[in-house]
Design a protein around this motif. Structure first.
Motif, PDB file in Angstrom:
ATOM      1  N   UNK A  80       0.830  -1.205   0.000  1.00 48.89           N
ATOM      2  CA  UNK A  80       0.000   0.000   0.000  1.00 48.89           C
ATOM      3  C   UNK A  80       0.866   1.257   0.000  1.00 48.89           C
ATOM      4  N   UNK A  81       1.933   1.265   0.817  1.00 47.53           N
ATOM      5  CA  UNK A  81       2.813   2.431   0.900  1.00 47.53           C
ATOM      6  C   UNK A  81       3.563   2.658  -0.407  1.00 47.53           C
ATOM      7  N   UNK A  82       3.969   1.583  -1.076  1.00 45.36           N
ATOM      8  CA  UNK A  82       4.610   1.722  -2.386  1.00 45.36           C
ATOM      9  C   UNK A  82       3.630   2.358  -3.377  1.00 45.36           C
ATOM     10  N   UNK A  83       2.377   1.910  -3.330  1.00 46.55           N
ATOM     11  CA  UNK A  83       1.362   2.501  -4.205  1.00 46.55           C
ATOM     12  C   UNK A  83       1.156   3.974  -3.917  1.00 46.55           C
ATOM     13  N   UNK A  84       1.209   4.352  -2.642  1.00 42.48           N
ATOM     14  CA  UNK A  84       1.058   5.761  -2.272  1.00 42.48           C
ATOM     15  C   UNK A  84       2.229   6.575  -2.812  1.00 42.48           C
ATOM     16  N   UNK A  85       3.446   6.032  -2.690  1.00 39.99           N
ATOM     17  CA  UNK A  85       4.623   6.737  -3.183  1.00 39.99           C
ATOM     18  C   UNK A  85       4.596   6.884  -4.701  1.00 39.99           C
ATOM     19  N   UNK A  86       4.053   5.903  -5.390  1.00 34.52           N
ATOM     20  CA  UNK A  86       3.989   5.933  -6.851  1.00 34.52           C
ATOM     21  C   UNK A  86       2.744   6.652  -7.365  1.00 34.52           C
ATOM     22  N   UNK A  87       1.900   7.147  -6.441  1.00 36.25           N
ATOM     23  CA  UNK A  87       0.618   7.747  -6.805  1.00 36.25           C
ATOM     24  C   UNK A  87      -0.252   6.763  -7.590  1.00 36.25           C
ATOM     25  N   UNK A  88      -0.217   5.509  -7.141  1.00 30.93           N
ATOM     26  CA  UNK A  88      -1.007   4.446  -7.755  1.00 30.93           C
ATOM     27  C   UNK A  88      -1.823   3.725  -6.688  1.00 30.93           C
ATOM     28  N   UNK A  89      -2.373   4.511  -5.753  1.00 25.38           N
ATOM     29  CA  UNK A  89      -3.135   3.920  -4.667  1.00 25.38           C
ATOM     30  C   UNK A  89      -4.375   3.187  -5.110  1.00 25.38           C
ATOM     31  N   UNK A  90      -4.948   3.606  -6.234  1.00 25.75           N
ATOM     32  CA  UNK A  90      -6.175   2.944  -6.711  1.00 25.75           C
ATOM     33  C   UNK A  90      -5.916   1.504  -7.125  1.00 25.75           C
ATOM     34  N   UNK A  91      -4.687   1.194  -7.505  1.00 24.08           N
ATOM     35  CA  UNK A  91      -4.337  -0.160  -7.941  1.00 24.08           C
ATOM     36  C   UNK A  91      -3.601  -0.922  -6.833  1.00 24.08           C
ATOM     37  N   UNK A  92      -2.572  -0.292  -6.277  1.00 20.46           N
ATOM     38  CA  UNK A  92      -1.746  -0.973  -5.285  1.00 20.46           C
ATOM     39  C   UNK A  92      -2.472  -1.156  -3.956  1.00 20.46           C
ATOM     40  N   UNK A  93      -3.386  -0.251  -3.627  1.00 22.31           N
ATOM     41  CA  UNK A  93      -4.167  -0.398  -2.403  1.00 22.31           C
ATOM     42  C   UNK A  93      -4.979  -1.678  -2.399  1.00 22.31           C
ATOM     43  N   UNK A  94      -5.818  -1.906  -3.418  1.00 22.97           N
ATOM     44  CA  UNK A  94      -6.561  -3.165  -3.490  1.00 22.97           C
ATOM     45  C   UNK A  94      -5.656  -4.390  -3.542  1.00 22.97           C
ATOM     46  N   UNK A  95      -4.493  -4.260  -4.209  1.00 16.87           N
ATOM     47  CA  UNK A  95      -3.556  -5.381  -4.243  1.00 16.87           C
ATOM     48  C   UNK A  95      -3.070  -5.713  -2.836  1.00 16.87           C
ATOM     49  N   UNK A  96      -2.757  -4.683  -2.047  1.00 20.69           N
ATOM     50  CA  UNK A  96      -2.323  -4.906  -0.679  1.00 20.69           C
ATOM     51  C   UNK A  96      -3.405  -5.548   0.175  1.00 20.69           C
ATOM     52  N   UNK A  97      -4.643  -5.108  -0.013  1.00 24.66           N
ATOM     53  CA  UNK A  97      -5.751  -5.689   0.757  1.00 24.66           C
ATOM     54  C   UNK A  97      -5.959  -7.151   0.371  1.00 24.66           C
ATOM     55  N   UNK A  98      -5.934  -7.435  -0.935  1.00 23.29           N
ATOM     56  CA  UNK A  98      -6.082  -8.825  -1.376  1.00 23.29           C
ATOM     57  C   UNK A  98      -4.986  -9.707  -0.816  1.00 23.29           C
ATOM     58  N   UNK A  99      -3.762  -9.163  -0.770  1.00 28.73           N
ATOM     59  CA  UNK A  99      -2.636  -9.912  -0.201  1.00 28.73           C
ATOM     60  C   UNK A  99      -2.837 -10.152   1.292  1.00 28.73           C
TER      61      UNK A  99
END
Length: 335
Positions: A80-99
């Motif tokens: 999730x934090x990587x997604x926030x840093x990349x400004x890709x929270x819409x994709x990486x956030x759900x990936x983190x939750x699924x994980x």
């Protein structure tokens, strides 16, 4: 920064914050569910199983709760934090939750299934069903959250912004413009996929033979998924009045970008590892999304205030020329 960009950046932040909160909630809920049956758990809990299906790693009941909390929370929060840093929270956030759902369900579920077991029964316990159920749940939750967070189209589309030196077709306006090409998977992709398919298909067979149906089904589904994804790497790319579509096997739509959401197109050159960290549907630190199947020329779609989309296609120059011609005509129609 204009109002649309601010709103989209805020959407990425909101998606990351909500995803992080869900990861924490999932982790706490999983450990709490296991804590409720702590009196039924054996003193030594199996946490790892060898290729023969026998448990070869154990943890005391006192440590299992902390271990599962750290295992199920830290890695997904990192995603999730990587997604926030990349400004890709819409994709990486759900990936983190699924994980988080997968890891938490597996670690806590496998331990929960050992309640009331003797040491010998623990040693021969089967985590297969925990793996299968957790994997399916993780995919469902991750995809569902992505559907909730995905960016909504901008009303009215984006303004055309085709560079003066960008490729175009020298045709009159009444002439119908369309282009059809393909993505072509490189040999490197097939090697990696072949290794992945073998690494999951062989354990599937051995698991079925050993009577571990849950693990066998999980490995078989994974091998089938990798096979479908491999075949889908060779997709048809269509450029026309509706927009740009990338579709494989007649069923899998990798991308469907309406013409109104395209500001222009250019040709870029892609090195999969250097520019996107690999092959497939990718994100990079420049904020680009990519359908990357091979090295070489690629079509780059400027989506205005949205993330650019890079597609490795045959004859990227012709594809960009067709896109720019259609975008320029759209601009004229609205003048």
């Amino acid at each position: 920064m204009n109002r649309t960009s601010v709103r989209q950046d805020r959407g990425q932040l909101v998606a990351s914050v909500i995803s992080a909160a869900i990861v924490v909630l999932v982790t706490v809920a999983g450990v709490a569910a296991l804590w409720m049956v702590r009196d039924q758990l054996p003193d030594q809990i199996a946490t790892h199983w060898g290729a023969n299906g026998e448990a070869d790693g154990f943890t005391s009941v006192e440590r299992i709760f902390v271990m599962n909390a750290l295992l199920g929370g830290l890695l997904p929060l990192g995603v999730v934090l990587v997604g926030l840093a990349m400004k890709q929270g819409r994709v990486m956030g759900p990936l983190g939750v699924g994980l988080a759902v997968f890891i938490g369900g597996l670690s806590n579920g496998a331990a929960w299934m050992q309640r009331g077991m003797t040491p010998d029964e623990v040693a021969s316990s089967d985590p297969g069903w925990a793996i299968l159920i957790s994997g399916i749940a993780g995919v469902i939750v991750g995809v569902g959250l992505w559907l909730v967070f995905r960016r909504k189209p901008i009303p009215g589309g984006v303004a055309a912004d085709v560079a003066a030196d960008a490729p175009r077709l020298l045709v009159d306006d009444p002439v119908r413009v369309a282009w059809i090409g393909h993505t072509a998977a490189s040999k490197v992709v097939w090697v990696f996929l072949g290794v992945g398919i073998a690494a999951t298909a062989i354990p599937a067979v051995s698991s079925f033979a050993a009577g571990s149906w849950g693990l066998g089904i999980f490995c078989a589904l994974t091998a089938a998924l990798l096979t479908v994804l491999g075949l889908a790497m060779s997709a048809t790319v269509t450029v026309g009045a509706p927009g740009v579509r990338v579709r494989a096997l007649g069923l899998i739509t990798w991308a469907d970008v309406p013409l109104r959401d395209i500001a222009g197109a250019t040709v870029t050159r892609v090195n999969p590892m250097r520019d996107f960290g690999g092959w497939g549907w990718r994100l990079n630190l420049r904020g680009e999304h990519g359908i990357i199947t091979a090295a070489g020329p690629a079509l780059r779609l400027d989506r205005g205030h949205g993330d650019p989309l890079v597609i490795t296609v045959t004859d990227a120059e012709a594809a960009a020329a067709a896109v720019n011609t259609l975008v320029s005509r759209r601009s004229k129609d609205h003048e």
